[in-house]
Design a protein around this motif. Structure first.
Motif, PDB file in Angstrom:
ATOM      1  N   ILE A  80      72.038 -22.168  44.839  1.00  0.00           N
ATOM      2  CA  ILE A  80      73.185 -21.499  44.220  1.00  0.00           C
ATOM      3  C   ILE A  80      73.381 -22.020  42.793  1.00  0.00           C
ATOM      4  N   GLY A  81      73.215 -23.329  42.613  1.00  0.00           N
ATOM      5  CA  GLY A  81      73.363 -23.916  41.285  1.00  0.00           C
ATOM      6  C   GLY A  81      72.352 -23.368  40.294  1.00  0.00           C
ATOM      7  N   MET A  82      71.109 -23.205  40.725  1.00  0.00           N
ATOM      8  CA  MET A  82      70.084 -22.642  39.842  1.00  0.00           C
ATOM      9  C   MET A  82      70.455 -21.237  39.389  1.00  0.00           C
ATOM     10  N   ALA A  83      70.883 -20.410  40.335  1.00  0.00           N
ATOM     11  CA  ALA A  83      71.252 -19.033  40.005  1.00  0.00           C
ATOM     12  C   ALA A  83      72.488 -19.007  39.098  1.00  0.00           C
ATOM     13  N   PHE A  84      73.486 -19.842  39.420  1.00  0.00           N
ATOM     14  CA  PHE A  84      74.723 -19.848  38.640  1.00  0.00           C
ATOM     15  C   PHE A  84      74.467 -20.283  37.200  1.00  0.00           C
ATOM     16  N   HIS A  85      73.737 -21.379  37.021  1.00  0.00           N
ATOM     17  CA  HIS A  85      73.485 -21.878  35.669  1.00  0.00           C
ATOM     18  C   HIS A  85      72.668 -20.886  34.853  1.00  0.00           C
ATOM     19  N   ARG A  86      71.757 -20.183  35.490  1.00  0.00           N
ATOM     20  CA  ARG A  86      70.987 -19.174  34.757  1.00  0.00           C
ATOM     21  C   ARG A  86      71.904 -18.053  34.279  1.00  0.00           C
ATOM     22  N   LEU A  87      72.805 -17.598  35.139  1.00  0.00           N
ATOM     23  CA  LEU A  87      73.746 -16.546  34.754  1.00  0.00           C
ATOM     24  C   LEU A  87      74.715 -17.027  33.679  1.00  0.00           C
ATOM     25  N   ALA A  88      75.037 -18.326  33.700  1.00  0.00           N
ATOM     26  CA  ALA A  88      75.967 -18.894  32.717  1.00  0.00           C
ATOM     27  C   ALA A  88      75.280 -19.258  31.407  1.00  0.00           C
ATOM     28  N   GLY A  89      73.978 -19.041  31.331  1.00  0.00           N
ATOM     29  CA  GLY A  89      73.244 -19.356  30.112  1.00  0.00           C
ATOM     30  C   GLY A  89      72.916 -20.818  29.948  1.00  0.00           C
ATOM     31  N   ARG A  90      73.004 -21.580  31.035  1.00  0.00           N
ATOM     32  CA  ARG A  90      72.657 -22.999  30.997  1.00  0.00           C
ATOM     33  C   ARG A  90      71.235 -23.215  31.483  1.00  0.00           C
ATOM     34  N   GLN A  91      70.680 -24.350  31.101  1.00  0.00           N
ATOM     35  CA  GLN A  91      69.339 -24.708  31.575  1.00  0.00           C
ATOM     36  C   GLN A  91      69.465 -25.623  32.791  1.00  0.00           C
ATOM     37  N   TYR A  92      68.943 -25.181  33.908  1.00  0.00           N
ATOM     38  CA  TYR A  92      68.922 -26.014  35.112  1.00  0.00           C
ATOM     39  C   TYR A  92      67.773 -25.555  35.994  1.00  0.00           C
ATOM     40  N   PRO A  93      66.932 -26.458  36.470  1.00  0.00           N
ATOM     41  CA  PRO A  93      66.957 -27.912  36.280  1.00  0.00           C
ATOM     42  C   PRO A  93      66.805 -28.296  34.797  1.00  0.00           C
ATOM     43  N   HIS A  94      67.394 -29.424  34.464  1.00  0.00           N
ATOM     44  CA  HIS A  94      67.363 -29.879  33.083  1.00  0.00           C
ATOM     45  C   HIS A  94      65.958 -30.326  32.710  1.00  0.00           C
ATOM     46  N   ARG A  95      65.490 -29.858  31.558  1.00  0.00           N
ATOM     47  CA  ARG A  95      64.187 -30.270  31.048  1.00  0.00           C
ATOM     48  C   ARG A  95      64.397 -31.037  29.750  1.00  0.00           C
ATOM     49  N   PRO A  96      64.054 -32.332  29.724  1.00  0.00           N
ATOM     50  CA  PRO A  96      64.223 -33.104  28.490  1.00  0.00           C
ATOM     51  C   PRO A  96      63.400 -32.494  27.364  1.00  0.00           C
ATOM     52  N   ALA A  97      63.851 -32.711  26.130  1.00  0.00           N
ATOM     53  CA  ALA A  97      63.113 -32.204  24.979  1.00  0.00           C
ATOM     54  C   ALA A  97      61.700 -32.773  24.974  1.00  0.00           C
ATOM     55  N   ALA A  98      60.743 -31.919  24.660  1.00  0.00           N
ATOM     56  CA  ALA A  98      59.346 -32.351  24.645  1.00  0.00           C
ATOM     57  C   ALA A  98      59.116 -33.358  23.524  1.00  0.00           C
ATOM     58  N   THR A  99      58.415 -34.423  23.816  1.00  0.00           N
ATOM     59  CA  THR A  99      58.074 -35.423  22.810  1.00  0.00           C
ATOM     60  C   THR A  99      56.989 -34.869  21.904  1.00  0.00           C
ATOM     61  N   PRO A 100      57.155 -34.973  20.575  1.00  0.00           N
ATOM     62  CA  PRO A 100      56.106 -34.478  19.675  1.00  0.00           C
ATOM     63  C   PRO A 100      54.769 -35.140  19.968  1.00  0.00           C
ATOM     64  N   VAL A 101      53.701 -34.367  19.850  1.00  0.00           N
ATOM     65  CA  VAL A 101      52.364 -34.895  20.100  1.00  0.00           C
ATOM     66  C   VAL A 101      51.494 -34.647  18.876  1.00  0.00           C
ATOM     67  N   ASN A 102      50.469 -35.453  18.736  1.00  0.00           N
ATOM     68  CA  ASN A 102      49.519 -35.271  17.639  1.00  0.00           C
ATOM     69  C   ASN A 102      48.562 -34.148  18.018  1.00  0.00           C
ATOM     70  N   THR A 103      48.627 -33.056  17.280  1.00  0.00           N
ATOM     71  CA  THR A 103      47.803 -31.888  17.603  1.00  0.00           C
ATOM     72  C   THR A 103      46.415 -31.953  16.977  1.00  0.00           C
ATOM     73  N   HIS A 104      46.137 -33.032  16.250  1.00  0.00           N
ATOM     74  CA  HIS A 104      44.855 -33.114  15.547  1.00  0.00           C
ATOM     75  C   HIS A 104      43.808 -33.939  16.291  1.00  0.00           C
ATOM     76  N   GLY A 105      44.160 -34.423  17.469  1.00  0.00           N
ATOM     77  CA  GLY A 105      43.184 -35.145  18.274  1.00  0.00           C
ATOM     78  C   GLY A 105      42.834 -36.524  17.763  1.00  0.00           C
ATOM     79  N   THR A 106      43.711 -37.142  16.964  1.00  0.00           N
ATOM     80  CA  THR A 106      43.476 -38.500  16.474  1.00  0.00           C
ATOM     81  C   THR A 106      44.473 -39.457  17.136  1.00  0.00           C
ATOM     82  N   ALA A 107      44.247 -40.754  16.898  1.00  0.00           N
ATOM     83  CA  ALA A 107      45.087 -41.759  17.545  1.00  0.00           C
ATOM     84  C   ALA A 107      46.416 -41.974  16.838  1.00  0.00           C
ATOM     85  N   ASP A 108      46.616 -41.373  15.674  1.00  0.00           N
ATOM     86  CA  ASP A 108      47.868 -41.554  14.944  1.00  0.00           C
ATOM     87  C   ASP A 108      49.029 -40.900  15.680  1.00  0.00           C
ATOM     88  N   PRO A 109      50.222 -41.482  15.588  1.00  0.00           N
ATOM     89  CA  PRO A 109      51.404 -40.796  16.129  1.00  0.00           C
ATOM     90  C   PRO A 109      51.633 -39.504  15.345  1.00  0.00           C
TER      91      PRO A 109
END
Length: 381
Positions: free
Chosen positions: A170-199
């Motif tokens: 019920i919570g999943m359906a309710f939050h979706r209708l209310a425009g909320r995100q649930y289950p909560h997904r933390p913000a994605a951590t930036p990743v190095n897209t160039h395939g090197t060891a640098d942050p």
């Protein structure tokens, strides 16, 4: 001079304001009212559905008290790690099993209730399902009376697990209708897209993950927020502070207006030629009525064979009135080289490249340094 009774009146007003102020950050009145509505629906529907499922009829809800506490977390603080689906279902169920086990092994009620809650905390911690109402579920299993005793090890499944599962759905359906995100997904951590060891570029300056860990360790307290959310919050604070310092500078001030574009019907060779002739990395692609259809760059064109259609990708866009510094996250993620500026009709009116933003920030920093130096001389420094 202020009279004593005036001071007392002001103090009374301030105390009332504090009384109704939110205890949690972001807990606006609107959010709390949404939470109340969610709890109303969640508890009523859970009890009635469980009652009908067990043959008690719609007029006899089948629900246990700990689910009320679960509803508070689920609907009032849905971003909390303690309010996610696994902690609600797993935490309540596992804790109830712990309570039933203790009740069957320990005859002293005073000792049993303490051991049940302690064991519940331990098993929830080990299974990453820590959920405060789980302690109540364990306690209920010990002191719930004859009905719970007769149910034995069925009690954690019916009604505890059944209540918890229905409440979460019920919570999943309710939050979706209310425009909320649930289950909560933390913000994605930036990743190095160039395939090197640098942050990634966004993480090379400022605080690091080790700094966050050290700060949490120094506080020496358990926080009801995930480490990833702390990281995201602090980075957003940095962006807001930067926007406040340079908020007067808008996208309109720094964008290029003579934009080189290509139509969606163009060939890859035509797009490649425009990119090379103008020494740029991104071309806005125009569709019907000259509206923005996406972008194309050398990276996409590298895989386009002879006779292939133009490989259009989704465009990063902004409005001319947006703060210029709001483009920083997108232009420093390692994947986007330009943000296309559009009007209300989604027509291209400008473009901001990484170079545009870098030059602007360099001028801004230089101006700040000169201003600070002049102020220092003015003060005799």
């Amino acid at each position: 001079m202020a009279q004593p009774h005036d001071d007392a009146h002001k103090s009374g007003i301030l105390s009332k304001i504090r009384l109704f102020s939110p205890i949690l950050a972001g807990a606006t009145l609107k959010e709390r009212l949404i939470g109340c509505l969610g709890a109303l629906l969640g508890i009523c529907v859970t009890g009635l559905v469980c009652g009908m499922a067990m043959g008690n009829g719609p007029h006899l809800p089948l629900i246990v008290a700990p689910i009320g506490a679960s509803a508070v977390l689920l609907f009032a603080v849905p971003a909390s790690p303690l309010a996610q689906p696994w902690p609600i279902v797993g935490g309540n169920t596992i804790s109830a099993f712990a309570g039933v086990a203790i009740a069957s092994l320990v005859s002293d009620p005073a000792l049993a209730i303490g051991l049940a809650v302690a064991l519940a905390i331990l098993v929830m911690s080990l299974t990453r399902s820590l959920h405060p109402p789980g302690g109540a579920a364990a306690l209920t299993a010990v002191i719930g009376g004859a009905a719970v005793t007769r149910a034995g090890f069925w009690f954690p499944l019916v009604p505890i697990a059944l209540n918890s599962l229905i409440l979460v759905l019920i919570g999943m359906a309710f939050h979706r209708l209310a425009g909320r995100q649930y289950p909560h997904r933390p913000a994605a951590t930036p990743v190095n897209t160039h395939g090197t060891a640098d942050p990634p570029a966004a993480l090379r300056a400022g605080f690091t993950a080790d700094d966050i860990d050290a700060a949490i360790a120094r506080l020496d307290e358990t926080l009801d927020v995930s480490r990833a959310d702390i990281d995201a919050l602090l980075r957003e604070v940095e962006r807001q502070a930067l926007a406040r310092r340079h908020g007067a500078l808008t996208v309109d001030d720094i964008m290029s207006r003579d934009v080189v574009t290509v139509h969606a019907d163009a060939t890859p060779d035509e797009a490649r030629r425009k990119l090379l002739d103008h020494d740029i990395r991104t071309l806005p692609v125009l569709g019907d009525e000259s509206r923005l259809a996406g972008t194309v760059g050398l990276r996409e064109l590298a895989t386009a064979g002879p006779g292939a259609a133009l490989p259009v990708t989704a465009a990063a866009t902004a409005r001319s009135s947006d703060p210029a510094v709001s483009l920083l996250p997108r232009l420093t993620d390692g994947t986007i080289h330009a943000v296309v500026v559009i009007d209300d009709a989604e027509r291209v009116i400008g473009i901001v490249s990484q170079t545009d933003l870098l030059a602007t920030l360099a001028r801004s920093l230089s101006h700040t340094a000169r201003t600070g130096l002049m102020a220092g001389h003015g003060q005799g420094i």
